[in-house]
Design a protein around this motif. Structure first.
Motif, PDB file in Angstrom:
ATOM      1  N   TYR A 157       0.834  -1.211   0.000  1.00 23.44           N
ATOM      2  CA  TYR A 157       0.000   0.000   0.000  1.00 23.44           C
ATOM      3  C   TYR A 157       0.868   1.260   0.000  1.00 23.44           C
ATOM      4  N   SER A 158       1.964   1.223   0.734  1.00 24.06           N
ATOM      5  CA  SER A 158       2.885   2.361   0.779  1.00 24.06           C
ATOM      6  C   SER A 158       3.481   2.608  -0.618  1.00 24.06           C
ATOM      7  N   TRP A 159       3.760   1.524  -1.348  1.00 25.69           N
ATOM      8  CA  TRP A 159       4.304   1.678  -2.703  1.00 25.69           C
ATOM      9  C   TRP A 159       3.261   2.335  -3.619  1.00 25.69           C
ATOM     10  N   TYR A 160       1.984   1.886  -3.471  1.00 25.56           N
ATOM     11  CA  TYR A 160       0.905   2.482  -4.274  1.00 25.56           C
ATOM     12  C   TYR A 160       0.825   3.988  -3.972  1.00 25.56           C
ATOM     13  N   GLN A 161       0.895   4.338  -2.694  1.00 24.60           N
ATOM     14  CA  GLN A 161       0.844   5.760  -2.318  1.00 24.60           C
ATOM     15  C   GLN A 161       2.045   6.528  -2.851  1.00 24.60           C
ATOM     16  N   HIS A 162       3.168   5.859  -2.894  1.00 29.50           N
ATOM     17  CA  HIS A 162       4.397   6.451  -3.440  1.00 29.50           C
ATOM     18  C   HIS A 162       4.167   6.808  -4.921  1.00 29.50           C
ATOM     19  N   MET A 163       3.519   5.876  -5.650  1.00 31.20           N
ATOM     20  CA  MET A 163       3.267   6.106  -7.072  1.00 31.20           C
ATOM     21  C   MET A 163       2.237   7.231  -7.271  1.00 31.20           C
ATOM     22  N   ALA A 165       1.894   9.762  -5.248  1.00 36.48           N
ATOM     23  CA  ALA A 165       2.621  11.008  -4.955  1.00 36.48           C
ATOM     24  C   ALA A 165       3.512  11.406  -6.128  1.00 36.48           C
ATOM     25  N   HIS A 166       3.980  10.394  -6.885  1.00 39.15           N
ATOM     26  CA  HIS A 166       4.808  10.693  -8.054  1.00 39.15           C
ATOM     27  C   HIS A 166       3.962  10.901  -9.315  1.00 39.15           C
ATOM     28  N   ILE A 170      -1.239   5.644 -13.990  1.00 40.66           N
ATOM     29  CA  ILE A 170      -2.018   4.436 -13.712  1.00 40.66           C
ATOM     30  C   ILE A 170      -2.493   4.432 -12.252  1.00 40.66           C
ATOM     31  N   ALA A 171      -1.601   4.819 -11.350  1.00 45.47           N
ATOM     32  CA  ALA A 171      -1.986   4.869  -9.931  1.00 45.47           C
ATOM     33  C   ALA A 171      -3.079   5.927  -9.722  1.00 45.47           C
ATOM     34  N   LEU A 172      -2.986   7.029 -10.483  1.00 43.45           N
ATOM     35  CA  LEU A 172      -3.999   8.081 -10.328  1.00 43.45           C
ATOM     36  C   LEU A 172      -5.345   7.638 -10.900  1.00 43.45           C
ATOM     37  N   LYS A 173      -5.299   6.775 -11.919  1.00 39.94           N
ATOM     38  CA  LYS A 173      -6.539   6.370 -12.596  1.00 39.94           C
ATOM     39  C   LYS A 173      -7.273   5.252 -11.838  1.00 39.94           C
ATOM     40  N   TYR A 174      -6.510   4.361 -11.193  1.00 44.15           N
ATOM     41  CA  TYR A 174      -7.140   3.186 -10.571  1.00 44.15           C
ATOM     42  C   TYR A 174      -6.965   3.213  -9.049  1.00 44.15           C
ATOM     43  N   SER A 175      -8.024   2.724  -8.372  1.00 44.05           N
ATOM     44  CA  SER A 175      -7.930   2.629  -6.905  1.00 44.05           C
ATOM     45  C   SER A 175      -6.971   1.473  -6.555  1.00 44.05           C
ATOM     46  N   GLY A 269      19.238  22.842  20.309  1.00 43.80           N
ATOM     47  CA  GLY A 269      18.154  23.673  20.848  1.00 43.80           C
ATOM     48  C   GLY A 269      16.854  22.903  21.016  1.00 43.80           C
ATOM     49  N   ASN A 270      16.963  21.634  21.407  1.00 40.52           N
ATOM     50  CA  ASN A 270      15.787  20.776  21.628  1.00 40.52           C
ATOM     51  C   ASN A 270      14.900  20.629  20.389  1.00 40.52           C
ATOM     52  N   LYS A 271      15.471  20.886  19.209  1.00 43.96           N
ATOM     53  CA  LYS A 271      14.716  20.708  17.971  1.00 43.96           C
ATOM     54  C   LYS A 271      14.967  19.294  17.423  1.00 43.96           C
ATOM     55  N   THR A 272      14.207  18.937  16.390  1.00 48.20           N
ATOM     56  CA  THR A 272      14.444  17.635  15.751  1.00 48.20           C
ATOM     57  C   THR A 272      14.637  17.824  14.252  1.00 48.20           C
ATOM     58  N   LYS A 273      15.390  16.884  13.675  1.00 45.69           N
ATOM     59  CA  LYS A 273      15.579  16.893  12.220  1.00 45.69           C
ATOM     60  C   LYS A 273      14.925  15.606  11.696  1.00 45.69           C
ATOM     61  N   CYS A 274      13.815  15.806  10.975  1.00 41.45           N
ATOM     62  CA  CYS A 274      13.058  14.630  10.509  1.00 41.45           C
ATOM     63  C   CYS A 274      13.401  14.330   9.055  1.00 41.45           C
ATOM     64  N   LEU A 275      12.964  13.147   8.596  1.00 39.56           N
ATOM     65  CA  LEU A 275      13.135  12.821   7.177  1.00 39.56           C
ATOM     66  C   LEU A 275      12.192  13.722   6.366  1.00 39.56           C
ATOM     67  N   GLY A 276      12.442  13.798   5.063  1.00 36.17           N
ATOM     68  CA  GLY A 276      11.661  14.704   4.207  1.00 36.17           C
ATOM     69  C   GLY A 276      10.203  14.281   4.048  1.00 36.17           C
ATOM     70  N   LYS A 277       9.480  15.097   3.286  1.00 41.21           N
ATOM     71  CA  LYS A 277       8.030  14.887   3.118  1.00 41.21           C
ATOM     72  C   LYS A 277       7.684  13.536   2.495  1.00 41.21           C
ATOM     73  N   SER A 278       8.603  13.013   1.678  1.00 41.15           N
ATOM     74  CA  SER A 278       8.300  11.762   0.971  1.00 41.15           C
ATOM     75  C   SER A 278       8.438  10.540   1.882  1.00 41.15           C
ATOM     76  N   LYS A 279       8.863  10.747   3.114  1.00 44.89           N
ATOM     77  CA  LYS A 279       8.987   9.624   4.053  1.00 44.89           C
ATOM     78  C   LYS A 279       8.036   9.874   5.218  1.00 44.89           C
ATOM     79  N   GLY A 280       7.061   8.984   5.360  1.00 48.43           N
ATOM     80  CA  GLY A 280       6.034   9.180   6.385  1.00 48.43           C
ATOM     81  C   GLY A 280       4.942  10.059   5.825  1.00 48.43           C
ATOM     82  N   ARG A 281       4.423   9.659   4.653  1.00 52.09           N
ATOM     83  CA  ARG A 281       3.362  10.441   3.997  1.00 52.09           C
ATOM     84  C   ARG A 281       2.044  10.219   4.754  1.00 52.09           C
TER      85      ARG A 281
END
Ligand code: A3P
Length: 328
Positions: A157-163, A165-166, A170-175, A269-281
């Motif tokens: 399912y994550s791969w389908y969501q990846h497609m 997002a890209h 075909i991914a946009l046309k079919y559920s 400074g108690n901040k965090t550095k997270c992975l980019g938007k494409s990871k953890g959509r």
């Protein structure tokens, strides 16, 4: 064939032995014949090949593992490139034909692998590639390999969501349900291909079998990708132990970021550095019906994976135990 000129001889040779068209890169420093033909300024003591590789598969948390491992002071990784970013995608991929120098250039010049030092790369494309295990073994047979697995249904399912997002048409046309229902006879060939890209890498035992042809079980670590997501510190302890690294306290390095919904690296400074938007959509959960049908689809693969894990003496991921209990 003696009368042929070398070019014609080459063509005739590869017509007769087509399987040999792709070269196999070995370690030039462990073969006296190669040493002889290397240029005189090639210094084997500076040859930096990785001693650990995260081989994937894709969408299992491999980037998080890569980022977390890089936080260790005794660890160095490959450098990023402009095409495939943090992944060299050398073994089993197009880049393999770029040659050994290209691969060596993916690593920092000053990298060394003495003592408790790890030089590693991560390419999640390796796991389900038919050629990667053989090609990797020819070059780095002593490397330790890390394989990160999540419930294959979630991976699909994550791969389908990846497609999506890209903006794959075909991914946009079919559920997702329509993608899973595709058959080999579909007139829309790309729909079948997308289904295969969702499903095939999750047949974990099948792919692991190929790795075990080339690497002994004690060179492989199976990481539970779902545990890495929810509770990364014990996982990072296992990884450090497996790689023979001095143990550092990952509790000090990782922090849960409420906004992202994932663990991220501690920053100043108690901040965090997270992975980019494409990871953890963020996307809609899969729904009970599809979850069930994927659990059934993967049942035999998961049973085979469990048998393999038990036989090899690896630890069974919790998600796998749960899948097997649910359907027994
Ligand atoms: P989703 O984006 O579908 O949620 P990979 O890096 O192998 O492509 O895997 C991507 C997946 O890693 C993400 O899939 C996400 O669920 C998972 N993941 C695990 N730990 C993460 C973390 N700390 N930050 C972001 N994503 C993480």
């Amino acid at each position: 064939l003696k009368w042929m000129d070398p070019l014609k001889m080459g063509i005739a040779y590869f017509q007769r032995f087509p399987d040999e068209r792709t070269p196999v890169w070995g370690n030039p420093c462990s073969d006296p014949r190669h040493l002889e033909i290397l240029s005189s300024d090639f210094n084997c003591s500076q040859l930096a090949l990785p001693n650990a590789v995260i081989v994937g598969p894709q969408k299992t948390g491999s980037t998080a593992l890569y980022a977390f491992l890089k936080l260790h002071p005794n660890v160095q990784s490959n450098v990023e490139n402009n095409v495939t970013y943090e992944e060299p995608q050398f073994f089993g991929g197009k880049a393999y034909l770029n040659g050994l120098d290209w691969y060596l250039n993916q690593f920092p010049f000053d990298s060394g692998v003495e003592g408790q030092q790890v030089l590693f790369e991560k390419s999640a494309t390796y796991f389900d590639s038919p050629d990667a295990p053989r090609q990797m073994n020819a070059l780095i047979d002593e490397a330790k390999l890390i394989i990160i697995l999540i419930n294959p249904a979630k991976r699909a399912y994550s791969w389908y969501q990846h497609m999506i997002a890209h903006k794959d048409p075909i991914a946009l046309k079919y559920s997702f349900a329509q993608v899973l229902a595709a058959t080999d006879n579909d007139s829309e060939r790309k729909l079948w291909k997308l289904r295969q890209r969702c499903i095939a890498p999750g047949r974990y035992a099948h792919h692991l079998d190929r790795w075990l042809e080339y690497y002994s079980p004690n060179r492989l670590l199976i990481v539970d990708g779902e545990q890495l997501k929810d509770d990364p510190v014990p996982v990072m302890n296992d990884v450090q132990q497996f790689l023979g690294l001095p143990l550092i306290d990952y509790k000090q390095l990782l922090k849960f970021n409420e906004h992202k919904g994932f663990y991220c690296s501690q920053a100043e400074g108690n901040k965090t550095k997270c992975l980019g938007k494409s990871k953890g959509r963020g996307y809609e959960p899969m729904g009970a019906e599809l979850t069930d049908s994927l659990a059934k689809l993967y049942l035999q693969d998961n049973i085979a994976l469990h048998k393999m894990i038990t036989k090899m003496g690896w630890r069974t991921p919790r998600w796998l135990q749960e899948q097997l209990v649910k359907l027994s």
